[in-house]
Enzyme design. Sequence first.
Site, PDB file in Angstrom:
ATOM      1  N   ASP A 120       0.651  -1.137  -0.052  1.00 35.29           N
ATOM      2  CA  ASP A 120       0.086   0.031  -0.016  1.00 35.29           C
ATOM      3  C   ASP A 120       0.816   1.218   0.036  1.00 35.29           C
ATOM      4  O   ASP A 120       0.775   2.366  -0.810  1.00 35.29           O
ATOM      5  CB  ASP A 120      -0.918  -0.033   1.355  1.00 35.29           C
ATOM      6  N   ALA A 149       4.059   1.647  -0.995  1.00 39.28           N
ATOM      7  CA  ALA A 149       4.673   1.935  -2.315  1.00 39.28           C
ATOM      8  C   ALA A 149       3.760   2.364  -3.169  1.00 39.28           C
ATOM      9  O   ALA A 149       4.193   3.101  -4.077  1.00 39.28           O
ATOM     10  CB  ALA A 149       5.252   0.483  -2.314  1.00 39.28           C
ATOM     11  N   TYR A 196       6.822  12.954   8.541  1.00 31.45           N
ATOM     12  CA  TYR A 196       6.435  14.375   8.896  1.00 31.45           C
ATOM     13  C   TYR A 196       7.810  15.129   8.750  1.00 31.45           C
ATOM     14  O   TYR A 196       7.556  16.422   8.208  1.00 31.45           O
ATOM     15  CB  TYR A 196       6.166  14.557  10.070  1.00 31.45           C
ATOM     16  N   HIS A 204       5.832  11.809  15.050  1.00 33.26           N
ATOM     17  CA  HIS A 204       5.807  13.165  14.165  1.00 33.26           C
ATOM     18  C   HIS A 204       5.798  14.162  15.042  1.00 33.26           C
ATOM     19  O   HIS A 204       6.509  15.191  14.870  1.00 33.26           O
ATOM     20  CB  HIS A 204       4.549  13.121  13.521  1.00 33.26           C
ATOM     21  N   LYS A 210      -8.309  10.898  16.716  1.00 32.73           N
ATOM     22  CA  LYS A 210      -9.040  10.638  15.428  1.00 32.73           C
ATOM     23  C   LYS A 210     -10.444  10.943  15.966  1.00 32.73           C
ATOM     24  O   LYS A 210     -10.777  11.081  17.083  1.00 32.73           O
ATOM     25  CB  LYS A 210      -8.690   9.028  15.428  1.00 32.73           C
ATOM     26  N   ARG A 270      -9.640  18.085   9.755  1.00 34.99           N
ATOM     27  CA  ARG A 270      -8.243  17.542   9.367  1.00 34.99           C
ATOM     28  C   ARG A 270      -7.179  18.570   9.357  1.00 34.99           C
ATOM     29  O   ARG A 270      -7.369  19.538   8.457  1.00 34.99           O
ATOM     30  CB  ARG A 270      -8.334  16.794   8.410  1.00 34.99           C
ATOM     31  N   ARG A 285       2.753  25.683  16.256  1.00 30.32           N
ATOM     32  CA  ARG A 285       2.377  26.961  16.500  1.00 30.32           C
ATOM     33  C   ARG A 285       2.827  27.758  17.952  1.00 30.32           C
ATOM     34  O   ARG A 285       2.984  27.111  18.926  1.00 30.32           O
ATOM     35  CB  ARG A 285       0.854  27.205  16.887  1.00 30.32           C
ATOM     36  N   TRP A 297      22.056  17.712  52.375  1.00 30.58           N
ATOM     37  CA  TRP A 297      23.189  16.952  52.674  1.00 30.58           C
ATOM     38  C   TRP A 297      22.902  15.637  52.158  1.00 30.58           C
ATOM     39  O   TRP A 297      21.878  15.320  51.573  1.00 30.58           O
ATOM     40  CB  TRP A 297      22.981  16.928  54.327  1.00 30.58           C
TER      41      TRP A 297
END
Length: 792
Positions: free
Chosen positions: A37, A39, A206, A268, A361, A366, A371, A618
């Site tokens: 997937d 690739a 990332y 990330h 999630k 999204r 910041r 001490w």
Amino acid sequence: KMLGRVLCTVLFVGALPSPAGASQGHISVILLGATGDLAKKYLWQGLFQLYMDQVSSGHSFTFHGAALAALEPGQRLMFDVLKKLSCPPDEAPNRCAVLKDQFLKLSQYHQLQTAENYTALNREIEALLRQEGLREAGRIFYFSVPPFAYTEIARLIDGRCRPPAGAWLRVVLEKPFGHDLQSAQQLAAELAGFFREEEMYRVDHYLGKQAVAHILPFRDQNRQFLDPIWNRHHVERVEVVLKETVDAKGRTSFYEQYGVIRDVLQNHLTEALMFLIMELPANVSSAQEVVQHKLQALQSLWGLERSSAVLGQYQAYDSQVQEELQEAQGYVSTTPTFAGVLIHSDSLRWEGVPFLLTSGKALDERVGYARVLFKSRAFCTQSASLRDAGHSQCKPKQIIFYFGHGALGSPAVLVSRNLFQPVMPKGSWKEAEARPDVHIFGQPLSDFHVYSPVKERDAYSVLISNIYHGRKDFFITTESLLASWAFWTPLLDSTSRQPPRLYPGGVENQHLLDFEMVSSGGLAFTLAEPAQLLGPSGQMPSDFRAIQSKFRQSPLVSAWAEELISQLASDMEEAAVRSVARSGQFHLALSGGSSPVGLFQRLARHHYGFPWQHTHVWLVDERCVPLTDGESNFLGLHRHLLQHVRVPYFNIHPMPVHLNRRLCVEEDGGAQLYAQDIVALVANASFDLVLLGVGTDGHTASLFPHSENGLQGAPTVLLTESPVKPHQRMSLSLPLINRARQVFVLVLGKGKHDITTLLSRVGHEPSKWPISGVRPSSGQLVWYVDYEALLG
């Protein structure tokens, strides 16, 4: 066939503009998992982009897709993907067509399943080079396969498919790199048996995102503006956030094993944070300097506690797990799908500045961003409608590295107009067009200088280019990986049984996941959890019960370790305040070892009312090693406590174990010197508080079973012998400890359960168990024992 293709490409390359000089050699790229997937979605496109960018570099290339599938079906699957490759919009159609045709001709599928398959691939590469008279520059092996396969593939590459001397090897590894510190250490050790550190490139995609990759160059190019304000005096807080609208459906098998912290925060978001808070190297183009400064920033972070995080789980997650993993009805998972974590650094630049890492999630949008929000000291007399947004000091001041998606829909760098106009590289970043309809954090886009990439590039294309150029600063080194897991694993362990807050998902979450920094130094959800989201009983299960009773006829305080340490720190502060009010000073004797580390960190971070200015510190005991040695109790005390609090220099009293360039030699009289200092400074040689621990053999301080001296007689300081290395120690004697006004004994962990049980039954027998001889003559003894030590 392949030989002709390479020769054709070499001739074709010669027809394009290229640097003067001979060919720089041939590079073989082997993509393992070529039909998977990742690739399909990113890696082949990234390799094609590399070819387009470097076709005139003087190198020649071949691309070898590899998987477990047999030759014919594997080849068909791979070429179905290659036919769909695309060029960037600004690439001339004719050139694109030629380059794509060449790339397909240079790409070949191999079944790599057995040792013989790897030997055959190596022979094929060597034959190709030999017959075309090409020098081998290097090989790139991209592991787009599950981590459990890494070690076996590494063994086969190292034994059967390494390039010859003079050519480099670069091995690219995809996360996850372990599940916690122990598994990461094991994987790192296994890979180190086959590859050198400089040969391994651990991918965190990332670091290839354009806004993330530009953080360091931005800081470097804007030093004149940022140097005065990039510190605790001006920065209010730093946020690194990744929100997703999708849930974990279809990935619950992975999510049950990893959860949101391992999936996103440990890698990330931590990596993006390091770019923000690390000290800028003199040369940001030096990969070695960048890697070293990132590691130092990671090592400056305070350890995380359970209270450092708030955790959530969307309501449908349990049913998705039941369906996908065939779990029984009623199965309850504690895997978090949302987390907010509060992080602090002990560096002088960032002391006291909160860093908030958040991801989840099934959220409302999204978006991803880092910041930096600056403090505002201004009061603006004019009304807001009369102010110029570009100059008003009452508008929020912030710098935002926008990863993509969200309101802007693409990567961007935003700088508040009331801060400064940044320097941006004109070739790669451009000023964005005005968009009056867009607001960021409640502010119109016109309040910011906004820059977007001239040419948007996929993160994997950026990273594959960096692999080709050998830029290690865009990848995770073994040392940084283990430092990151060492930082995150204690939080993962302490929250593994903690029920996360349930949330409905999407916009219905409303304010349910809002959280705030609380006075105790941690995080808490702002709103109480609604009853309809709780379990059938309407109650969240609780981990915490306080047991306050007796242990060996003395007061006992017991709880889970984190709450216990919190209580102990509060009791110590109360004792210190009382003592200073009574006599103007507080004499505190502290033990070393691993048990009190969490206590020291707690005192440093959460007890700002502790009267350190009037406290003398001490040592209860010390190992006979230099004070700079990792085994030194004083060094541990300094690292975790003393360097973070304002204790006057002359109030710190390390034990003199290192005199006349010798360690703990009787004739040097170090023990007598320490005893004299105590008599001179501590009224009646009676410490206000002594903190002790207990060894599994019943020793305390450095007083061991069957010690010849120190267990009775006159109060003193003495040299002792430990049964474990380093053998020589210096210690307060039992009679000196028993003169204290208060003695607190801290016992933590399952490893102490047997000795705790034994001590609950035996009498006063210090020669067998020295801790049993702790009985302050005119003071109070209190035991602080966590549940694991007390109950097993």
